[in-house]
Design an enzyme around this catalytic site. Structure first.
Site, short mmCIF file in Angstrom:
data_model
loop_
_atom_site.label_atom_id
_atom_site.label_comp_id
_atom_site.label_asym_id
_atom_site.label_seq_id
_atom_site.Cartn_x
_atom_site.Cartn_y
_atom_site.Cartn_z
N GLU A 203 93.31 73.33 25.61
CA GLU A 203 93.85 73.06 24.26
C GLU A 203 95.23 73.68 24.09
O GLU A 203 95.50 74.42 23.13
CB GLU A 203 92.89 73.57 23.20
CG GLU A 203 91.56 72.82 23.20
CD GLU A 203 90.64 73.18 22.04
OE1 GLU A 203 90.73 74.33 21.56
OE2 GLU A 203 89.82 72.35 21.65
N GLU B 201 85.62 67.56 25.66
CA GLU B 201 84.91 68.33 24.63
C GLU B 201 84.70 67.45 23.42
O GLU B 201 85.63 66.79 22.95
CB GLU B 201 85.73 69.55 24.17
CG GLU B 201 85.62 70.74 25.03
CD GLU B 201 86.27 71.97 24.40
OE1 GLU B 201 86.12 72.17 23.18
OE2 GLU B 201 86.93 72.70 25.14
C1 BG6 Z 1 87.30 74.16 21.43
C2 BG6 Z 1 87.31 75.21 22.50
O1 BG6 Z 1 88.28 74.48 20.51
O2 BG6 Z 1 86.20 74.03 20.62
C3 BG6 Z 1 85.94 75.77 22.84
O3 BG6 Z 1 87.95 74.76 23.65
C4 BG6 Z 1 85.12 75.91 21.59
O4 BG6 Z 1 86.13 76.97 23.54
C5 BG6 Z 1 84.93 74.54 20.97
O5 BG6 Z 1 83.91 76.57 21.74
C6 BG6 Z 1 84.07 74.53 19.73
O6 BG6 Z 1 84.55 75.46 18.82
P1 BG6 Z 1 83.63 76.58 18.18
O7 BG6 Z 1 84.56 77.46 17.47
O8 BG6 Z 1 82.69 75.86 17.29
O9 BG6 Z 1 82.95 77.25 19.32
#
Ligand code: BG6
Length: 483
Positions: free
Chosen positions: A185, A380
């Protein structure tokens, strides 16, 4: 199970995504040095820290808990976990290498053999089950020493240390890892420099200058990594990793449409333009001028950036963003984690600031593919939610299945049909519950596998298949035809 008209290409890479600091635990074992995640407290305190200036990177165990220290203990349980991923039929597993396992301080000359050996074991185990590793080289876990002594990525010295690190891991894992991502990111840096750039801005006034300087160093470092990777592992495919959030204008007022476009260029396009096209885009000059940003570059940087362009774009997709130029005081602070204002057409998840918008994924894929014409990889996407274990021991997470079904449909039923070239999909934490990055909680669960661990420290760490586990298994088995 309804048949769909979805079409995913043969060999589509289905799987799940994680990061070392959120699942490994064993924060002091195997010669590992401390990293950023080790000093981030769990709970509400973390989110505050991420957006304010002046964090001192000290731990205070009398005030806070540090869930990343134990995380879900993947370090000791990776065999059991990988067997479960294999049972779901994973083709690919995204994980990161914790830089401070390989170079505990980050600036040593020689790597830590125990750390290297750990990832050898993990990659071997994945291959034993026919799962391809997809490795993020830097995922919010800069070695703490590089933060405290050097000021994180503001400092050019980190490029040199990073080069040493990637040389070591490319040489070591050249026969085991084909897919690599450089910085997780990367474009999130200006919002939350702490995570990706490993520093807390000196002040609000210096935040942009420091962040864009840090980004420049990462562009150079990423280009060096791509060049080296291609030399050392000729069949490697190395991608950039963006957080993509399409920006919608609140209404048809041209002022708002223009504002949304400007915001999208800076947030969504700037880093991709540099890493995919190999050039700073022309629109950034005006932005730099108007915000007093002046990037220090060394001779040869721009040539390097041009030579080290990535092979594909990977990105995370969780939400869109809705923008209005003049926000009323009531609207400020009610948008998503990435900014903006509330979208009246969208519902949010259990965690405020995460509006659910599957169509936004199709929009993102189309925007990215139209702009760059290189293969895309959704690395993701997922729903962080409270899960309940029923009396019979089951976890019936239909809400997660609904969320994922709509997002998968936006890819297979829509974007691929729109002409997008898509390599794969790795649901975030989709494999297994882990520690949330932004809130440092266990309660925010994303996994198909439930982990018995809680924010008060209790729990056995036992693993359990949720309803979504069997659902995803079938999605993979039918290559997305049955959702
Ligand atoms: C992304 C990151 O921003 O979102 C992850 O690359 C992260 O590391 C994921 O866990 C989900 O975000 P969160 O804050 O709900 O864990």
């Amino acid at each position: 199970m309804a048949k769909s008209n979805l079409s995913f290409p043969e060999g589509f890479l289905w799987g799940g995504a994680t990061a070392a600091n959120q699942l490994e635990g064993a924060y002091k074992e195997g010669g590992k040095g401390l990293n950023l995640a080790d000093v981030l407290p769990g709970g509400k305190a973390r989110l505050k820290l991420l957006s304010q200036a002046g964090f001192d990177f000290e731990m205070d165990t009398t005030k806070y808990s540090y869930p990343n220290h134990e995380a879900i203990d993947f370090y000791h349980r990776y065999k059991e976990d990988i067997a479960l991923f294999a049972e779901m039929g994973f083709k690919v597993f995204r994980l990161s290498i914790a830089w401070s396992r390989i170079f505990p301080n980050g600036d040593e000359l020689e790597p830590n053999e125990e750390g290297l050996a750990f990832y050898d074991r993990v990659f071997d185990e994945l291959h034993k089950h026919g799962i391809e590793p997809l490795v993020t080289i830097a995922h919010y876990e800069t070695p703490l020493h590089l933060i405290k002594e050097y000021g994180g990525w503001k400092n050019r010295k980190l490029v040199e240390f990073f080069e040493r690190y990637v040389k070591v891991i490319f040489n070591r894992y050249k026969n085991k890892v084909k897919y690599w991502l450089t910085f997780n990111e990367i474009n999130g840096a200006t919002h939350m420099p702490l995570f990706g750039l490993g520093f807390s801005p000196t002040s609000e006034e210096t935040r942009l200058q420091e962040s864009f300087q840090g980004l420049h160093h990462q562009f150079v470092a990423s280009a060096i990594a791509v060049k080296l990777g291609h030399e050392i592992i000729p069949e490697s495919q190395i991608g950039c990793m963006l957080i993509y959030a399409p920006v919608y204008a609140y209404d048809s007022n041209p002022e708002n449409v223009m504002y949304a476009q400007q915001e999208s260029r800076i947030f969504n396009n700037f880093c991709g333009d540099v890493q995919v096209r190999g050039e700073y885009p022309s629109f950034i000059n005006r932005y730099f001028r108007e915000n007093d940003i002046d990037i220090a570059m060394e001779d040869g940087d721009l040539e390097l950036i041009k030579e080290g362009t990535v092979d594909f774009i990977s990105f995370s997709y969780y939400m869109s963003r809705t923008e209005k130029k003049k926000k009323s005081p009531e609207e400020v602070g009610h948008g998503n984690l990435v900014g903006g204002i509330k979208n009246p057409f969208l519902e949010a998840s259990d965690w405020g600031g995460w509006e659910i918008d599957p169509i936004g994924l199709r929009i993102s894929l189309n925007e990215l593919y139209d702009r760059y014409q290189v293969p895309l990889f959704v690395v993701e996407n997922g729903l962080g939610a409270y899960d309940k274990v029923e009396e019979d021991g089951s976890v019936r997470d239909d809400y997660r299945i609904d969320y994922l079904r709509e997002h998968i449909r936006a890819m297979g039923g829509e974007a691929i049909d729109d002409g997008v070239e898509l390599m794969g999909y790795t649901a975030w934490g989709g494999c297994i519950d882990l520690v949330s990055a932004s809130s440092g909680e266990y309660a925010k669960r994303y996994g198909f596998i439930y982990v018995d661990k809680h924010d008060d420290g209790s729990g056995t760490l036992d693993r359990k298949r949720k309803k979504s586990f069997f659902w995803y298994q079938n999605v993979i088995e039918t290559n997305g035809e049955e959702l």
